[in-house]
Design an enzyme around this catalytic site. Structure first.
Site, short mmCIF file in Angstrom:
data_model
loop_
_atom_site.label_atom_id
_atom_site.label_comp_id
_atom_site.label_asym_id
_atom_site.label_seq_id
_atom_site.Cartn_x
_atom_site.Cartn_y
_atom_site.Cartn_z
N ALA A 65 29.30 25.84 44.00
CA ALA A 65 28.20 25.58 43.07
C ALA A 65 28.64 25.07 41.69
O ALA A 65 28.21 24.00 41.26
CB ALA A 65 27.34 26.85 42.96
N ASN A 105 23.56 32.55 49.09
CA ASN A 105 24.99 32.17 49.17
C ASN A 105 25.30 31.72 50.59
O ASN A 105 24.43 31.72 51.47
CB ASN A 105 25.86 33.36 48.75
CG ASN A 105 27.33 32.97 48.56
OD1 ASN A 105 27.63 31.98 47.90
ND2 ASN A 105 28.24 33.71 49.16
N ARG A 152 33.02 20.82 46.42
CA ARG A 152 31.97 21.76 46.85
C ARG A 152 32.11 23.03 46.02
O ARG A 152 33.03 23.16 45.22
CB ARG A 152 31.99 22.02 48.36
CG ARG A 152 33.28 21.98 49.10
CD ARG A 152 34.23 23.13 48.89
NE ARG A 152 33.57 24.43 48.96
CZ ARG A 152 34.00 25.50 48.35
NH1 ARG A 152 35.08 25.47 47.57
NH2 ARG A 152 33.39 26.66 48.45
N GLN A 197 35.56 27.61 54.93
CA GLN A 197 36.03 27.58 53.53
C GLN A 197 36.89 28.80 53.19
O GLN A 197 37.74 28.73 52.32
CB GLN A 197 34.84 27.54 52.57
CG GLN A 197 34.04 26.25 52.59
CD GLN A 197 32.82 26.38 53.49
OE1 GLN A 197 32.90 27.03 54.53
NE2 GLN A 197 31.73 25.77 53.11
N ASP A 232 25.16 30.59 45.20
CA ASP A 232 24.74 29.21 44.92
C ASP A 232 23.46 29.17 44.10
O ASP A 232 23.14 28.15 43.48
CB ASP A 232 24.54 28.45 46.23
CG ASP A 232 25.90 28.16 46.85
OD1 ASP A 232 26.42 29.02 47.56
OD2 ASP A 232 26.44 27.07 46.57
N ARG A 276 22.90 17.76 47.35
CA ARG A 276 23.06 19.10 47.93
C ARG A 276 21.99 19.99 47.29
O ARG A 276 22.16 20.46 46.16
CB ARG A 276 24.47 19.67 47.69
CG ARG A 276 25.52 19.02 48.58
CD ARG A 276 26.72 19.90 48.81
NE ARG A 276 26.47 20.98 49.73
CZ ARG A 276 27.33 21.98 49.94
NH1 ARG A 276 28.46 22.02 49.29
NH2 ARG A 276 27.04 22.94 50.80
#
Ligand code: MRU
Length: 356
Positions: free
Chosen positions: A53, A250, A51, A199, A240, A88
């Site tokens: 970007a 983001n 994960r 995260q 992102d 995604r």
């Protein structure tokens, strides 16, 4: 960067296999996983074993290499590219990497296609490492300035994981922090936990610990009071998708942190490689915002007292849940964009001066 003193990258290609660090197991287990087919890569992106970007862009590039190894037929490759892009939707690096690979491979004959695909995937990876390092050198100047004025530890708040685990190496938001630490500047990082998938706590705090950088995990709602108390000198987050007008999409919660920063005169920076800029969209409403499984919110996973992974329900069984994965921060809340080419205003003019 380092894990238990050993240098790693987040992704590499070995004997026709894509190797990744399975991020769903961190921080409790460090597992290197083999991805052998395009379906493996798409699953790894969807389940967020990879994960962040820039990293999903690199994974997609290698995914297309695996697709060619599996089946050289152009229609198979085309279908693979479409499935990758859909896996995604928010982070633009994924589409950027797939489009770049497909452009490179267009018209290439079957004798050369695998070699060229692998070369291009490796170039994407090496470029990201280089860009993230440069983001670090550019962002270092801001941290240095604060340290020189303050003559004390610089407290930096970050959200989610825009660290080396989200890229190939260095990270975006963390890269200036790593450079500052290397230079002997005292830094301390406030790490937003970043619900629902944590995260910040699971990945950012983990990687900062491995590099010996002091950090403290805070609940996502704590940043505001820390800013009011003068305990945050600056914020740095990743992105992102950055629009050409400087709007930043983001991880969910970034916008609220930017609002709090504005209200407290705390500089709010966004770090990004140019692969995260979407030059095609002007209206932030056109950014596809990923909506993920409700269980990411309603269930929580961790180690039990016997060191076994457990997933438990924490919400009322009948409650409805909405799990939007990203939000949009307007350009007016952003102090500057830290890129591989330098720092600019979050505006069309600022970005164009650096990139066009
Ligand atoms: O859903 P994730 O974990 O992939 O979201 C990651 C982020 O929001 C990061 O801040 C972003 O990808 C930038 S990574 C350098």
């Amino acid at each position: 960067m380092k894990v238990q003193g050993k240098k790693y990258r987040t992704i590499w290609f070995e004997n026709n296999i894509v190797k990744i660090i399975d991020q769903t197991k961190l921080p409790h287990q460090f597992v290197v996983k083999d991805l052998k087919t395009i379906v493996d890569v798409i699953d790894a992106i969807k389940t967020m074993e990879v994960r962040g970007a820039p990293l999903i862009g690199a994974a997609a590039a290698y995914g297309l290499v695996l697709s060619i190894i599996e089946n050289e037929d152009y229609f198979f490759l085309k279908k693979s590219s479409e499935n990758l892009i859909a896996s995604r939707p928010t982070a633009i690096n994924l589409k950027w990497a797939v489009d770049r690979m497909m452009n490179k491979l267009s018209g290439v004959n079957s004798v050369e296609i695998l070699k060229i695909a692998l070369e291009e995937a490796k170039t994407i990876v090496e470029e990201d490492v280089e860009f993230c390092k440069k983001i670090g050198m550019n962002g270092l100047r801001i941290i240095e300035d604060i340290a020189n004025k303050k003559k004390d530890t610089v407290n930096i708040l970050t959200h989610c994981n825009a660290g080396w685990l989200a890229t190939i190496d260095w990270g975006t938001a963390t890269s200036p922090i790593y450079q500052a630490h290397k230079k002997g500047i005292k830094v301390h990082v406030w790490v937003d936990e970043t619900r629902p998938r944590n995260q910040g706590a699971n990945l950012t705090s983990y990687e900062l610990n491995e590099e010996g950088i002091p950090n403290t995990i805070i609940a996502d709602n704590t940043g505001g009071i820390l800013m009011q108390k003068g305990q945050v000198d600056m914020c740095i987050v990743g992105t992102d998708r950055t629009l050409s007008n400087g709007y930043v999409c983001n991880k969910i919660g970034t916008y609220l942190k930017a609002l709090a920063a504005k209200d407290n005169n705390v500089p709010f920076y966004v770090a990004l490689p140019s692969s995260t800029i979407d030059w095609s969209i002007k209206d932030p409403k056109d950014i596809p915002i990923e909506e993920r499984e409700p269980t990411e919110l309603s269930h929580i996973e961790g180690l039990d007292k016997d060191n076994k992974f457990q997933k438990v329900l924490i919400y009322p069984q009948k409650s409805k849940v909405l799990n939007l994965a990203f939000d949009i921060t307007p350009a007016k809340l952003i102090t500057g964009l830290i890129t591989e080419k330098g720092i600019c205003k979050a505006s069309e003019k600022g970005l164009k001066e650096l990139f066009k």
